[in-house]
Design a protein around this motif. Structure first.
Motif, PDB file in Angstrom:
ATOM      1  N   ILE A   1      -7.571  -3.503  -3.615  1.00 49.72           N
ATOM      2  CA  ILE A   1      -6.439  -2.871  -3.351  1.00 49.72           C
ATOM      3  C   ILE A   1      -6.268  -1.356  -3.073  1.00 49.72           C
ATOM      4  CG2 ILE A   1      -3.997  -2.272  -4.395  1.00 49.72           C
ATOM      5  CD1 ILE A   1      -4.030  -4.791  -6.163  1.00 49.72           C
ATOM      6  N   SER A   2      -7.105  -0.695  -3.735  1.00 50.54           N
ATOM      7  CA  SER A   2      -7.241   0.763  -3.234  1.00 50.54           C
ATOM      8  C   SER A   2      -7.933   0.895  -2.050  1.00 50.54           C
ATOM      9  CB  SER A   2      -7.913   1.444  -4.487  1.00 50.54           C
ATOM     10  OG  SER A   2      -7.906   2.730  -4.241  1.00 50.54           O
ATOM     11  N   SER A   3      -9.152   0.128  -1.873  1.00 52.39           N
ATOM     12  CA  SER A   3      -9.860   0.082  -0.521  1.00 52.39           C
ATOM     13  C   SER A   3      -8.857  -0.250   0.474  1.00 52.39           C
ATOM     14  CB  SER A   3     -10.737  -0.833  -0.425  1.00 52.39           C
ATOM     15  OG  SER A   3     -11.592  -0.721   0.504  1.00 52.39           O
ATOM     16  N   GLN A   4      -8.070  -1.292   0.180  1.00 54.97           N
ATOM     17  CA  GLN A   4      -6.965  -1.767   1.399  1.00 54.97           C
ATOM     18  C   GLN A   4      -6.223  -0.519   1.741  1.00 54.97           C
ATOM     19  OE1 GLN A   4      -5.237  -5.309   0.044  1.00 54.97           O
ATOM     20  NE2 GLN A   4      -7.165  -6.271   0.113  1.00 54.97           N
ATOM     21  N   CYS A   5      -5.633   0.041   0.833  1.00 56.64           N
ATOM     22  CA  CYS A   5      -4.902   1.205   1.087  1.00 56.64           C
ATOM     23  C   CYS A   5      -5.278   2.331   1.698  1.00 56.64           C
ATOM     24  CB  CYS A   5      -4.001   1.792  -0.381  1.00 56.64           C
ATOM     25  SG  CYS A   5      -3.104   0.850  -1.090  1.00 56.64           S
ATOM     26  N   THR A   6      -6.525   2.721   1.303  1.00 60.91           N
ATOM     27  CA  THR A   6      -7.202   3.888   2.037  1.00 60.91           C
ATOM     28  C   THR A   6      -7.466   3.445   3.372  1.00 60.91           C
ATOM     29  OG1 THR A   6      -8.211   4.358  -0.001  1.00 60.91           O
ATOM     30  CG2 THR A   6      -9.402   5.276   2.066  1.00 60.91           C
TER      31      THR A   6
ATOM     32  N   CYS B   1       0.956  -1.216  -0.081  1.00 61.38           N
ATOM     33  CA  CYS B   1       0.108   0.039   0.004  1.00 61.38           C
ATOM     34  C   CYS B   1       0.876   1.087   0.109  1.00 61.38           C
ATOM     35  CB  CYS B   1      -0.952  -0.044   1.201  1.00 61.38           C
ATOM     36  SG  CYS B   1      -2.288  -1.253   1.204  1.00 61.38           S
ATOM     37  N   ILE B   2       1.819   1.334   0.634  1.00 66.13           N
ATOM     38  CA  ILE B   2       2.965   2.420   0.869  1.00 66.13           C
ATOM     39  C   ILE B   2       3.496   2.789  -0.685  1.00 66.13           C
ATOM     40  CG2 ILE B   2       4.983   3.165   2.002  1.00 66.13           C
ATOM     41  CD1 ILE B   2       4.031   1.760   4.310  1.00 66.13           C
ATOM     42  N   LEU B   3       3.939   1.591  -0.952  1.00 68.29           N
ATOM     43  CA  LEU B   3       4.509   1.729  -2.297  1.00 68.29           C
ATOM     44  C   LEU B   3       3.564   2.336  -3.574  1.00 68.29           C
ATOM     45  CD1 LEU B   3       6.723  -1.541  -2.724  1.00 68.29           C
ATOM     46  CD2 LEU B   3       7.712   0.786  -2.504  1.00 68.29           C
ATOM     47  N   LEU B   4       2.449   1.770  -3.444  1.00 67.01           N
ATOM     48  CA  LEU B   4       1.403   2.277  -4.527  1.00 67.01           C
ATOM     49  C   LEU B   4       1.209   3.622  -4.060  1.00 67.01           C
ATOM     50  CD1 LEU B   4      -0.551   1.489  -6.521  1.00 67.01           C
ATOM     51  CD2 LEU B   4      -2.145   0.822  -4.949  1.00 67.01           C
ATOM     52  N   CYS B   5       0.814   4.079  -2.919  1.00 65.54           N
ATOM     53  CA  CYS B   5       0.688   5.621  -2.686  1.00 65.54           C
ATOM     54  C   CYS B   5       2.103   6.670  -2.909  1.00 65.54           C
ATOM     55  CB  CYS B   5       0.555   5.777  -1.072  1.00 65.54           C
ATOM     56  SG  CYS B   5      -1.199   4.954  -0.588  1.00 65.54           S
TER      57      CYS B   5
END
Length: 353
Positions: free
Chosen positions: A68-73, A6-10
């Protein structure tokens, strides 16, 4: 491992320039899947690398990206909200045992058609089936933003849905959430309240058959930055109740010492001990008062809201109740299309908009 991802994606999403990403055009390929969220997934894909991926963004990838986006949020919420107070922890515990109401509001003039086709359908499905044109309220602005013409909408949280969308209440099973995703507001609200753009003027242009300006510097442009921003609000079904709790925590933390805020704090405390699910959600999102004073509006501020989005259609198998204006009940019960649903059709409670 999930947190690292998640951190990498952000980081990647923030690192690459939006203007540069817009300058790269992917080669023509297979027609993209017509699914709500596809424009958001495409934008996030461009945000992590400006070179074409040379792979189709199909339905399974879009669904996986939404997750994935939801998990990051949700991971970001957990990080930035911590540490939680005892009250806040209690809310998270209480809300998980009370599934949020999922309600579709429908214009009465469309009900007979919905009963005939035994489903709520998206604008795209309706057009492709060549049925009579229904009075859809989906703005073209939202379609450009995230593919709204491909989804069916339902409110998540308000006990009786959002009256502005129609006078018929269709309540849905909690299991319908397995086919959906949500955001904390509509696309139109996002464009004017969050992005500070003239969403109404943009909608009027699109309704008149015009196109929006291509330049990202034009205030009426809808482009990469708007979709990238909106993509960070995506929440999938497993996190709906928790997302609503996080919204409530933020509302509660930002109250002041005014009389209205004191009443909101009292309502927050009452939710923690409320055992009845319907009463809990009525405290969470009180009904909007018609012609309410500013003081009353401040006292009844909702703790949260989600707009659910379901791809294509929602089968009548998910309907648990169809509530119509009391004066229209006999008419509805006489329709041939209504006969399979008579056990679900009821009059709306008195005073319910």
């Amino acid at each position: 491992m999930r947190q690292r991802y998640c951190i990498l994606l952000c980081i990647f999403s923030s690192y690459f320039s939006a203007a540069y990403a817009q300058s790269v055009v992917e080669k023509p390929g297979v027609k993209p899947a017509q699914l709500g969220g596809a424009p958001l997934a495409e934008t996030r894909r461009k945000a992590i690398n400006v070179l074409p991926f040379q792979r189709q963004l199909d339905a399974s990838k879009i669904k996986k990206w939404l997750e994935i986006s939801s998990q990051c949020t949700m991971s970001e919420f957990e990080l930035f909200l911590s540490p939680l107070s005892a009250q806040e922890k209690e809310l998270l515990k209480v809300i998980e045992s009370k599934p949020a109401p999922i309600v579709n509001r429908l214009k009465f003039q469309n009900l007979r058609h919905v009963l005939k086709q035994k489903a709520l359908v998206s604008l795209r499905v309706e057009e492709e089936s060549a049925h009579d044109q229904l009075a859809h309220t989906t703005p073209a602005v939202e379609n450009l933003l995230y593919g709204a013409f491909d989804v069916v909408f339902a409110s998540v949280g308000p006990p009786h849905g959002s009256p502005r969308y129609g006078d018929v209440i269709i309540r849905l099973k909690d299991s319908v959430r397995e086919n959906g995703w949500a955001t904390p507001f509509s696309g139109m609200h996002f464009m004017y309240a969050i992005r500070h753009k003239n969403a109404r003027k943009m909608q009027d242009m699109l309704a008149a058959g015009k196109t929006l300006p291509k330049s990202p510097y034009n205030p009426l442009n809808l482009g990469f930055d708007d979709r990238l921003h909106f993509s960070h609000y995506v929440v999938t079904e497993k996190s709906w109740n928790k997302a609503l709790a996080y919204q409530a925590i933020l509302v509660h933390r930002n109250l002041d010492d005014s009389l209205a805020s004191k009443k909101v704090k009292q309502r927050f405390a009452e939710m923690l001990s409320e055992k009845n699910s319907q009463k809990f959600w009525s405290l969470f999102i009180p009904p909007r008062l018609k012609n309410g004073t500013p003081q009353q509006d401040a006292e009844n501020v909702p703790f949260g809201y989600l707009e659910g989005k379901f791809d294509g259609q929602v089968s009548s198998d998910f309907f648990t109740s169809i509530e119509v204006p009391a004066e229209k009940l006999s008419e509805v019960q006489s329709w041939p299309e209504a006969q399979p649903f008579l056990h679900l059709i009821h009059p709306k409670p008195a005073g319910q908009p």
